[in-house]
Design an enzyme around this catalytic site. Structure first.
Site, PDB file in Angstrom:
ATOM      1  N   GLU A 227       0.736  -1.084  -0.258  1.00 43.34           N
ATOM      2  CA  GLU A 227      -0.446   0.271  -0.054  1.00 43.34           C
ATOM      3  C   GLU A 227       0.915   1.137  -0.035  1.00 43.34           C
ATOM      4  OE1 GLU A 227      -2.916  -0.098  -0.816  1.00 43.34           O
ATOM      5  OE2 GLU A 227      -3.318  -2.833  -0.334  1.00 43.34           O
ATOM      6  N   CYS A 261      -1.238   9.312   2.603  1.00 41.21           N
ATOM      7  CA  CYS A 261      -1.197   8.736   1.543  1.00 41.21           C
ATOM      8  C   CYS A 261      -2.443   8.944   0.384  1.00 41.21           C
ATOM      9  CB  CYS A 261      -0.629   6.560   1.662  1.00 41.21           C
ATOM     10  SG  CYS A 261      -1.538   5.729   2.460  1.00 41.21           S
TER      11      CYS A 261
END
Length: 484
Positions: A227, A261
């Site tokens: 991720e 993020c």
């Protein structure tokens, strides 16, 4: 254990020995009980929720101390709540997910046989957790990992030392080390951790580090879920109310001081809307954060990151970008690392702010005249983790979603797709590999094992050697059926 006490081993070596010892204990425990039943998995999930619920205030304090200041409300909203909701949702559906799935059989050749797809635990899963949302990004994967029946070894970030120490201390009240263990990274164990022969490895962090993790895992052919991040764009269409867009974009851009993020890394606005957006930003930001020194506004994680943001602003200014400090007169707080929101209007593509993920309260604004400009610009760069189109025009919405690839998307808001427990979360290309959350998380940390059960009649006998006219006729008949 004598090796741990040996004066010949330095602290790094001792930590490495301890980490390997825990891994081996978990591996042994898995082999002794490779398929935990439904009841034990539910028990583990409830213990996981209990750990978070019992210590939510202490967890929030530890995170805030690691940051210098982190809003307690943001921790409760973005970490504690989604973790508890995700566990609750998983418990609700786990029995159905565990049920073997029927698959069709080629009955002509295999009469009375049956096929099943059985989700089985992989074994020991490694989790590498970043510092920005350390509870969410540790316990959300653990929810999927435990639902799938695995053991887990979790390495916390070296920027989360207080939280890591707290978790190491309290986790043994809920789980044996054979089931779950946390490792602090005070001794920089990252490369050795990712080189362990895990049955699956999940990493959340930068693309650059993700490449190194994947290379280490490849030594053992360990499957990975990465991720990562990248530059997630937003675009506001002319038809969408600008004030509504500004309210929603700023909520997320200033959440955790932009250190997310999936945050908006740059924004496309129609040429005629820039001035109004700047004015709206100044009004909204001051209403929500009248005092940046107050606890509501989160600090930048460390001095290096704080200085990096100032260097990024200076680089943009040197390259001719118009920079607007949304809190004029406030040049930040070096002690608490409170960084004021800056808008960077029409930055050059060779500016630092457009070359790397921002991870802070900087918002580059680019202008456009036609949607095709937006599509071509985004598609000329690496695929982002998220994409945020703002429009009430369904045709335009679908055009953006069909033409721009990203890990996930949220229409007319930002980041909310990550909080949907029945949607998988993950990137694509440079923004990540694999998914977790919900059913996809259960599948991700399971081996979907295909099993064929032979029936009482062996349909292959007529096709066994010696081959002859009879077997050839049967094959020709089967081929004709397949062609039709």
């Amino acid at each position: 254990m004598e090796a741990l006490d040996s004066p010949k081993l330095d602290e790094h070596s001792q930590a490495l020995v301890a980490m390997n010892e825990v891994f081996q204990r978990q591996r042994k425990d898995y082999l002794a009980n490779p398929y935990p039943d439904y009841t034990s998995r539910i028990r583990d999930l409830r213990k996981l929720a209990q750990l978070v619920q019992d210590h939510k205030d202490a967890l929030a304090r530890a995170i805030s101390e690691d940051y210098g200041n982190r809003s307690v409300d943001e921790t409760l909203f973005a970490e504690i709540l989604p973790v508890l909701e995700g566990i609750q949702e998983t418990i609700k559906h786990l029995r159905k997910w565990m049920r073997p799935e029927r698959r069709r059989v080629r009955q002509l050749v295999y009469p009375l046989a049956s096929n099943r797809l059985i989700a089985q635990p992989l074994g020991v899963v490694g989790v590498i957790v970043p510092w920005n949302f350390p509870i969410n990004l540790a316990f959300s994967p653990l929810t999927s990992i435990f639902a799938a029946g695995n053991r887990a070894l979790v390495k916390m970030s070296d920027r989360s030392p207080r939280l890591a120490a707290f978790l190491k201390r309290v986790v043994t009240d809920y789980f044996p080390r054979e089931k779950l263990a946390f490792i602090d990274d005070g001794h920089q164990l990252g490369p050795e951790f990712s080189a362990l022969p895990f049955d699956h490895l999940l990493f959340t962090g930068s693309t650059q580090t993700g490449k190194a993790v994947m290379a280490s895992a490849a030594t053992n052919l360990t499957p990975v879920t990465l991720e990562l991040g990248g530059k997630s764009p937003a675009v506001v269409a002319p038809d969408f109310p600008l004030e509504v867009a500004a309210e929603r974009i700023l909520f997320w851009k200033l959440m955790n001081a932009g250190q997310i993020c999936t945050n908006i890394d740059y924004l496309f606005l129609p040429e005629s809307k820039v001035r109004e957006f700047v004015e709206l930003t100044q009004k909204i930001a001051h209403q929500r954060y009248p005092d940046l020194q107050a606890p509501d506004y989160t600090s930048i994680i460390d001095d290096r990151s704080y200085q990096r943001l100032w260097d990024t602003v200076a680089d943009a200014q040197q390259k001719g970008t118009q920079v607007v400090n949304v809190f004029p007169g406030n040049e930040g707080d070096g002690a608490l690392r409170k960084f004021p929101l800056h808008l960077l209007i029409e930055p050059n593509d060779d500016s630092l702010v457009m070359q790397r993920e921002i991870f802070g309260p900087l918002l580059p604004i680019k202008t456009y005249r036609d949607p095709q400009e937006v599509i071509e610009y985004i598609n000329s760069r690496e695929r982002p983790l998220a994409f945020y189109p703002f429009t009430r025009n369904k045709s335009l919405r679908d055009l953006y979603l069909q033409r721009v690839m990203s890990g996930g998307a949220c229409v007319n808001n930002c980041l909310l797709h990550v909080a949907q427990h029945d949607l998988p979360f993950g990137g694509v290309g440079h923004s990540g590999i694999g998914h977790y959350h919900g059913k996809e998380g259960f599948i991700n940390f399971s081996k979907l094992r295909p099993v064929h059960y032979q029936g009482f009649i062996d349909g292959l006998k007529p096709l066994m050697p010696p081959y002859g006219e009879k077997s050839r006729k049967i094959l020709e008949f089967m081929i004709r059926r397949a062609r039709s």
